[in-house]
Design a protein around this motif. Structure first.
Motif, PDB file in Angstrom:
ATOM      1  N   ASP A  58      36.126  54.533  36.642  1.00 41.19           N
ATOM      2  CA  ASP A  58      37.485  54.185  36.224  1.00 41.19           C
ATOM      3  C   ASP A  58      38.034  53.155  37.192  1.00 41.19           C
ATOM      4  O   ASP A  58      37.803  53.232  38.399  1.00 41.19           O
ATOM      5  N   VAL A  59      38.765  52.191  36.651  1.00 35.50           N
ATOM      6  CA  VAL A  59      39.421  51.189  37.485  1.00 35.50           C
ATOM      7  C   VAL A  59      40.916  51.203  37.176  1.00 35.50           C
ATOM      8  O   VAL A  59      41.322  51.063  36.018  1.00 35.50           O
ATOM      9  N   PHE A  60      41.718  51.390  38.210  1.00 35.23           N
ATOM     10  CA  PHE A  60      43.171  51.320  38.111  1.00 35.23           C
ATOM     11  C   PHE A  60      43.623  50.051  38.827  1.00 35.23           C
ATOM     12  O   PHE A  60      43.155  49.757  39.934  1.00 35.23           O
ATOM     13  N   SER A  61      44.509  49.314  38.182  1.00 33.06           N
ATOM     14  CA  SER A  61      44.956  48.034  38.738  1.00 33.06           C
ATOM     15  C   SER A  61      46.437  48.073  39.060  1.00 33.06           C
ATOM     16  O   SER A  61      47.220  48.733  38.358  1.00 33.06           O
ATOM     17  N   PRO A  62      46.847  47.366  40.114  1.00 34.99           N
ATOM     18  CA  PRO A  62      48.267  47.337  40.469  1.00 34.99           C
ATOM     19  C   PRO A  62      49.077  46.487  39.491  1.00 34.99           C
ATOM     20  O   PRO A  62      48.510  45.703  38.719  1.00 34.99           O
ATOM     21  N   ASP A  63      50.364  46.652  39.541  1.00 28.90           N
ATOM     22  CA  ASP A  63      51.269  45.862  38.706  1.00 28.90           C
ATOM     23  C   ASP A  63      51.541  44.548  39.427  1.00 28.90           C
ATOM     24  O   ASP A  63      52.507  44.417  40.167  1.00 28.90           O
ATOM     25  N   GLY A  64      50.675  43.586  39.217  1.00 19.90           N
ATOM     26  CA  GLY A  64      50.776  42.309  39.910  1.00 19.90           C
ATOM     27  C   GLY A  64      49.438  41.920  40.499  1.00 19.90           C
ATOM     28  O   GLY A  64      48.439  42.623  40.327  1.00 19.90           O
ATOM     29  N   PRO A  65      49.382  40.795  41.200  1.00 17.40           N
ATOM     30  CA  PRO A  65      48.113  40.336  41.774  1.00 17.40           C
ATOM     31  C   PRO A  65      47.517  41.372  42.725  1.00 17.40           C
ATOM     32  O   PRO A  65      48.225  42.001  43.509  1.00 17.40           O
ATOM     33  N   SER A  66      46.203  41.531  42.639  1.00 18.06           N
ATOM     34  CA  SER A  66      45.502  42.490  43.496  1.00 18.06           C
ATOM     35  C   SER A  66      45.062  41.830  44.788  1.00 18.06           C
ATOM     36  O   SER A  66      44.593  40.695  44.795  1.00 18.06           O
ATOM     37  N   ARG A  67      45.201  42.572  45.880  1.00 16.62           N
ATOM     38  CA  ARG A  67      44.744  42.094  47.188  1.00 16.62           C
ATOM     39  C   ARG A  67      43.252  42.304  47.378  1.00 16.62           C
ATOM     40  O   ARG A  67      42.661  41.768  48.320  1.00 16.62           O
ATOM     41  N   GLY A  68      42.638  43.095  46.518  1.00 14.88           N
ATOM     42  CA  GLY A  68      41.225  43.405  46.621  1.00 14.88           C
ATOM     43  C   GLY A  68      40.917  44.711  45.931  1.00 14.88           C
ATOM     44  O   GLY A  68      41.738  45.245  45.172  1.00 14.88           O
ATOM     45  N   LEU A  69      39.729  45.241  46.192  1.00 15.69           N
ATOM     46  CA  LEU A  69      39.238  46.435  45.513  1.00 15.69           C
ATOM     47  C   LEU A  69      38.933  47.538  46.510  1.00 15.69           C
ATOM     48  O   LEU A  69      38.224  47.322  47.495  1.00 15.69           O
ATOM     49  N   VAL A  70      39.455  48.720  46.236  1.00 14.46           N
ATOM     50  CA  VAL A  70      39.087  49.942  46.960  1.00 14.46           C
ATOM     51  C   VAL A  70      38.186  50.765  46.049  1.00 14.46           C
ATOM     52  O   VAL A  70      38.525  51.015  44.888  1.00 14.46           O
ATOM     53  N   ALA A  99      43.532  47.196  43.799  1.00 17.40           N
ATOM     54  CA  ALA A  99      42.888  47.889  42.679  1.00 17.40           C
ATOM     55  C   ALA A  99      42.003  49.001  43.225  1.00 17.40           C
ATOM     56  O   ALA A  99      41.491  48.911  44.342  1.00 17.40           O
ATOM     57  N   VAL A 100      41.828  50.059  42.442  1.00 14.85           N
ATOM     58  CA  VAL A 100      41.051  51.214  42.891  1.00 14.85           C
ATOM     59  C   VAL A 100      40.041  51.601  41.822  1.00 14.85           C
ATOM     60  O   VAL A 100      40.389  51.787  40.654  1.00 14.85           O
ATOM     61  N   GLY A 128      32.710  45.516  41.709  1.00 14.18           N
ATOM     62  CA  GLY A 128      32.917  44.262  42.413  1.00 14.18           C
ATOM     63  C   GLY A 128      32.733  43.051  41.529  1.00 14.18           C
ATOM     64  O   GLY A 128      33.363  42.006  41.758  1.00 14.18           O
ATOM     65  N   GLY A 129      31.892  43.175  40.504  1.00 17.67           N
ATOM     66  CA  GLY A 129      31.702  42.073  39.577  1.00 17.67           C
ATOM     67  C   GLY A 129      32.871  41.872  38.631  1.00 17.67           C
ATOM     68  O   GLY A 129      32.990  40.811  38.013  1.00 17.67           O
ATOM     69  N   ARG A 130      33.724  42.871  38.522  1.00 17.10           N
ATOM     70  CA  ARG A 130      34.887  42.774  37.635  1.00 17.10           C
ATOM     71  C   ARG A 130      36.116  42.234  38.347  1.00 17.10           C
ATOM     72  O   ARG A 130      37.072  41.820  37.691  1.00 17.10           O
ATOM     73  N   LEU A 131      36.112  42.289  39.687  1.00 14.31           N
ATOM     74  CA  LEU A 131      37.287  41.907  40.462  1.00 14.31           C
ATOM     75  C   LEU A 131      36.872  41.034  41.634  1.00 14.31           C
ATOM     76  O   LEU A 131      35.888  41.320  42.319  1.00 14.31           O
ATOM     77  N   ASP A 132      37.629  39.991  41.872  1.00 13.13           N
ATOM     78  CA  ASP A 132      37.378  39.135  43.024  1.00 13.13           C
ATOM     79  C   ASP A 132      37.999  39.734  44.282  1.00 13.13           C
ATOM     80  O   ASP A 132      38.784  40.671  44.225  1.00 13.13           O
ATOM     81  N   GLY A 133      37.646  39.163  45.421  1.00 14.22           N
ATOM     82  CA  GLY A 133      38.295  39.529  46.668  1.00 14.22           C
ATOM     83  C   GLY A 133      37.522  40.536  47.487  1.00 14.22           C
ATOM     84  O   GLY A 133      36.414  40.950  47.135  1.00 14.22           O
ATOM     85  N   PRO A 134      38.124  40.959  48.591  1.00 15.08           N
ATOM     86  CA  PRO A 134      37.461  41.894  49.502  1.00 15.08           C
ATOM     87  C   PRO A 134      37.330  43.294  48.903  1.00 15.08           C
ATOM     88  O   PRO A 134      38.038  43.654  47.962  1.00 15.08           O
ATOM     89  N   ILE A 135      36.417  44.053  49.490  1.00 16.78           N
ATOM     90  CA  ILE A 135      36.163  45.428  49.052  1.00 16.78           C
ATOM     91  C   ILE A 135      36.309  46.360  50.243  1.00 16.78           C
ATOM     92  O   ILE A 135      35.836  46.061  51.343  1.00 16.78           O
ATOM     93  N   ARG A 136      36.982  47.474  50.018  1.00 19.37           N
ATOM     94  CA  ARG A 136      37.065  48.535  51.026  1.00 19.37           C
ATOM     95  C   ARG A 136      36.555  49.824  50.398  1.00 19.37           C
ATOM     96  O   ARG A 136      36.839  50.107  49.237  1.00 19.37           O
ATOM     97  N   LEU A 137      35.799  50.580  51.176  1.00 16.48           N
ATOM     98  CA  LEU A 137      35.184  51.808  50.677  1.00 16.48           C
ATOM     99  C   LEU A 137      35.791  53.015  51.365  1.00 16.48           C
ATOM    100  O   LEU A 137      35.998  53.008  52.581  1.00 16.48           O
TER     101      LEU A 137
END
Length: 269
Positions: A58-70, A99-100, A128-137
């Protein structure tokens, strides 16, 4: 018999037996997660990342530009639970504009722990292929093991995906699997000595220098505190934080609060 032979390893890893009202936590997690999914407006549910029914995320996205992916990986000793019980834990990061992704994965004994490690690599690559930017785990318990495995020399991640990972937080993680061979759970894991060594992040050097935080509750079983301290000792860029007043089941609740120390530890630069 020596002390190691008489030590109760099953009790050392028995969390629920030492937590008041432990049985109330899983149904509350599921209820809170379901309510969160009903309320969060931007979500993509059950995205496949592999062939089996449980290889979904599941991917949840913020309301607005994402800073990256958790990427948030659940625990349960590789034996139980799925992503549907943890959706609400995305709230803190979402409210910090990240985004998470929450993946499910196949469970032991149907698959071995090494296969679960590979599946989490596939989930991270797919998300990661669906979202650009840094990744945090970030992962809890067995999930803490799985996210730290991504930094090991035999990581299933490609160089490009690995290079995007900025930080890893292992919450009450398991970093040395050798003691689990002495528990009754190994009937499901079927870990040989070699298996346990290969799947133990604390026994190798990380593939790249990346900030890692081993976060653990002060009121957890001593073995979980030891496991967190062990990673901090073994990895040059890892630190250990012991959170006062938290046990194995409530230590993850601070992921809900965007201003908590745990969310700060995960998202701060």
């Amino acid at each position: 018999m020596n002390e190691q032979e008489t030590f109760d390893w099953d009790d050392a890893y028995a969390n629920a037996a030492h937590i008041q009202d432990a049985a109330t936590y899983p149904p509350r997690w599921a209820k809170d997660a379901n309510q969160f999914r009903d309320s969060w407006p931007i979500q993509d549910i059950d995205v496949p990342y592999g062939d089996s029914e449980r290889q979904r995320l599941d991917v949840f996205s913020p309301d607005g530009p994402s800073r990256g992916l958790v990427v948030l990986v659940h625990g349960g000793y590789w034996l139980r639970f799925d992503k549907s019980s943890w959706s609400h834990l995305a709230e803190g990061c979402l409210n910090q504009n990240w985004a998470v992704c929450l993946p499910s994965y196949d469970l032991a004994p149907l698959v071995r722990i090494e296969e679960i490690t590979l599946q989490i690599g596939d989930a991270i690559k797919t998300a990661g292929g669906r979202l650009d930017g840094p990744i945090r785990l970030v992962g809890h318990s067995a999930g803490g093991h799985l996210v730290t495995r991504m930094l090991c020399p035999d990581t299933p991640l490609s160089a490009d995906t690995l290079g995007r990972i900025e930080k890893v937080v292992s919450i009450s993680g398991l970093h040395d699997l050798r003691p689990l061979r002495k528990t009754a759970m190994n009937a499901s894991f079927d870990l040989s000595e070699g298996d346990a060594e290969r799947e133990s992040p604390a026994l190798v050097r990380p593939l790249r220098e990346c900030p890692v935080v081993a976060w653990v509750g002060e009121d957890e079983r001593p073995e979980f505190v030891r496991q967190s301290k062990l990673l901090a000792q073994a990895w040059p860029t890892a630190t250990c934080h012991v959170e006062p007043g938290r046990h194995h089941f409530d230590v993850i609740e601070d992921l809900i609060n965007p201003d908590s120390g745990l969310v700060s530890a995960l998202l701060k630069d």
